[in-house]
Design a protein around this motif. Structure first.
Motif: not given
Length: 562
Positions: A65-83
């Motif tokens: 649950p925490a990581q779901n929210i953090l993926r919206d709030l932050f972005e690393g050097l790389t990110a993830e596409a919808a797939d």
């Protein structure tokens, strides 16, 4: 005895029931794909999210649950596409050395913090060092273990400044690795690698994650946190790709009870559910055929044994007896019911290039497993006259309760074990697991951060902060070190298999099944794609026709986080 086991099982469920080095990986320098054309207005996405997040500090979070929210709030050097594939994030592109051990990242010139201040290379240097610093206490710090000197920093033998990361100039980050790591780019898209503003953290180390104080760099900003009720995010006006984000507002609801969450969805209060009640599969298929989404998930559900205290310290045969007494086929057929795969392995099946070791009991009939379980139980000194009494802990969830009831019924029917079930709120449950003072058996589940067996096997390293079983084997730790240093894939997979075989023989956990995700998703919500990681950043979503509007469009700075 088999008939008695099935009968008690039915009663229990009814009651409430990862040569030369390989060439460096191909660098994906494509621009991030657009999520959708922007829709006028301020559509709101309402997400069920299981339990309350333990923190919104990305370097200290560990729950889904925490990581779901953090993926919206932050972005690393790389990110993830919808797939789930790796794409550029805060870094627009990168170079990889021929030996695969040096990565050079070039920041996107439009990357900004949520207050409009440009993102700098030093922000990532500071954040990676903070995440690796043992004083931070990051439970997922092993994500950074491929970085040069990381293990020595984790152990406190080197200062965080010795971590193999540096800023070459204000917009260029260089990271050196101990060994070539083919999945390293995917690790940089995870919360332990997210950036934090140093001045922000140091000015308010205990409160910087509160609404109105948290400065982030992702697609959304934190507007509200009402503990036990709602976390509300607003679109980040300074995000580098803001023009391609259709969802203007995201609400996360911490609903631990699957039946309550289903009721909220039926009432139109949610656009997707975090989970679903296992007992209602047939009804859900009939009532929500377009909304029901079931997909493979890279994770294993297990029961963990606390090896640091009686009755399971120095008792591998007792642990094996309990493991063999569980009828996994019956469990997934009658209790979980959504297509989960029964398993005796720590790793999920189907990982590319990896051949799982096959425990001998996978080839036995359940009656043979139970006969061996009774023999081992007797040899451990237990009997009908002297039954084993134990406590099985699980976090609040109707589904976890049903599984615990079923397992307890099987243990009683096959072995005569007397089990006390203890239900705990998520943060208390995590704390008890980590401290290892009162736990005996506990519900566990591990979702891979990347698609490799090492993601599952490394959590049993003796020094891993999420090794809640207390399993400690120097030979196993040395195997993990050899795996991390092995550049030849065939030899590496052979070592991985050897490590899993050694782990299964020690039996620190009893694996039960491989996960699937199961939820209801609003058919009008587009941009959703199933992926093995079950990562679904809100930036890729949009509603056909515009979607719903927020019930309270005014940002709220109240609602203190934990």
């Amino acid at each position: 005895m088999r008939q008695v086991a099935v009968a008690l099982f039915a009663l229990g469920t009814a009651a409430g029931c990862g040569a030369p080095p390989p060439p460096p990986p191909v660098v994906d320098e494509r621009p991030a794909p657009a999520a959708a054309p922007f829709v006028a207005g301020t559509p709101v996405l309402r997400r069920g999210n299981g339990g309350e997040p333990e923190t919104l500090d990305p370097h200290r979070a560990q729950s889904v649950p925490a990581q779901n929210i953090l993926r919206d709030l932050f972005e690393g050097l790389t990110a993830e596409a919808a797939d789930g594939s790796v794409i550029p994030g805060a870094a627009a592109h990168w170079d990889i050395s021929r030996d695969g051990r040096r990565y050079t990242f070039y920041l996107d010139s439009t990357a900004r913090w949520s207050d409009g201040v440009p993102l700098a290379a030093e922000d990532f240097v500071y954040s990676l060092r903070r995440s690796a610093d043992p004083a931070t206490g990051s439970p997922a710090v092993q994500v950074l273990s491929p970085i040069a000197n990381a293990q020595a920093v984790f152990a406190g033998h080197l200062a965080p400044a010795e971590l193999g990361v540096r800023a070459l100039n204000p917009r260029t980050v260089q990271i050196d690795l101990e060994n070539p790591t083919p999945y390293f780019l995917s690790l940089l898209a995870l919360p332990p690698a997210y950036p934090l503003r140093r001045a922000n953290v140091e000015a308010a180390s205990d409160t910087f994650t509160r609404p109105g104080m948290l400065i982030s760099n992702g697609a959304y900003v934190l507007a509200e946190w009402r503990v036990g009720s709602r976390i509300r995010l607003l679109k980040n006006p300074h995000y580098r790709d803001k023009d391609h984000i259709a969802i203007g507002e995201v609400h996360y609801y911490p609903i631990a009870d699957q039946n309550a969450e289903l009721a909220r969805y039926r009432a139109g209060d949610l656009d997707w559910t975090y989970d679903l009640p296992n007992a209602r599969l047939d009804w859900l298929r009939q009532q929500f055929p377009e909304a029901l989404t079931v997909a493979p998930w890279l994770g294993t559900y297990y029961l963990g044994f606390n090896l640091t205290r009686p009755p399971f310290s120095d008792a591998p045969d007792l642990r094996r007896a309990l493991n063999l007494a569980i009828d996994r086929e019956l469990l997934v057929d009658k209790v979980t019911r959504f297509g989960e795969l029964p398993s005796f392995n720590i790793t999920p099946p189907g990982m590319p290039g990896y051949h799982q070791p096959r425990p001998v009991e996978t080839g036995w009939a359940q009656a043979e497993r139970e006969a061996e379980a009774r023999r081992l139980y007797r040899e451990a000194g237990y009997s009908a006259e002297r039954p084993l009494r134990l406590e099985l802990r699980y976090n609040t969830s109707a589904n976890h309760k049903k599984i615990a009831l079923a397992v307890a019924a099987m243990w009683r029917a096959v072995l005569g074990v007397e089990t006390t079930l203890l239900n705990e709120e998520w943060k208390v449950f995590l704390q008890n697991r980590q401290q290892k003072r009162v736990t005996e058996v506990f519900r566990g589940g591990w979702i891979g951060d990347y698609n490799d067996p090492y993601a599952f096997l490394e959590i049993f390293r003796s020094t891993h902060r999420q090794n809640d079983t207390g399993y400690a084997d120097p030979s196993y730790d040395r195997l993990l070190d050899r795996i991390a240093a092995e550049p030849v894939p065939v030899r590496r997979f052979r070592l991985l298999s050897e490590a899993e075989r050694r782990l299964l023989a020690a039996q620190p956990v009893a694996p039960l099944y491989t996960y699937v995700t199961k939820r209801l998703v609003n058919p009008g919500l587009k941009g959703w794609q199933d992926n093995l990681m079950d990562h679904h950043p809100s930036r890729w979503m949009y509603f056909a026709g515009g979607g719903s509007t927020p019930d309270d469009p005014t940002p709220v700075a109240g609602g203190e986080g934990p």
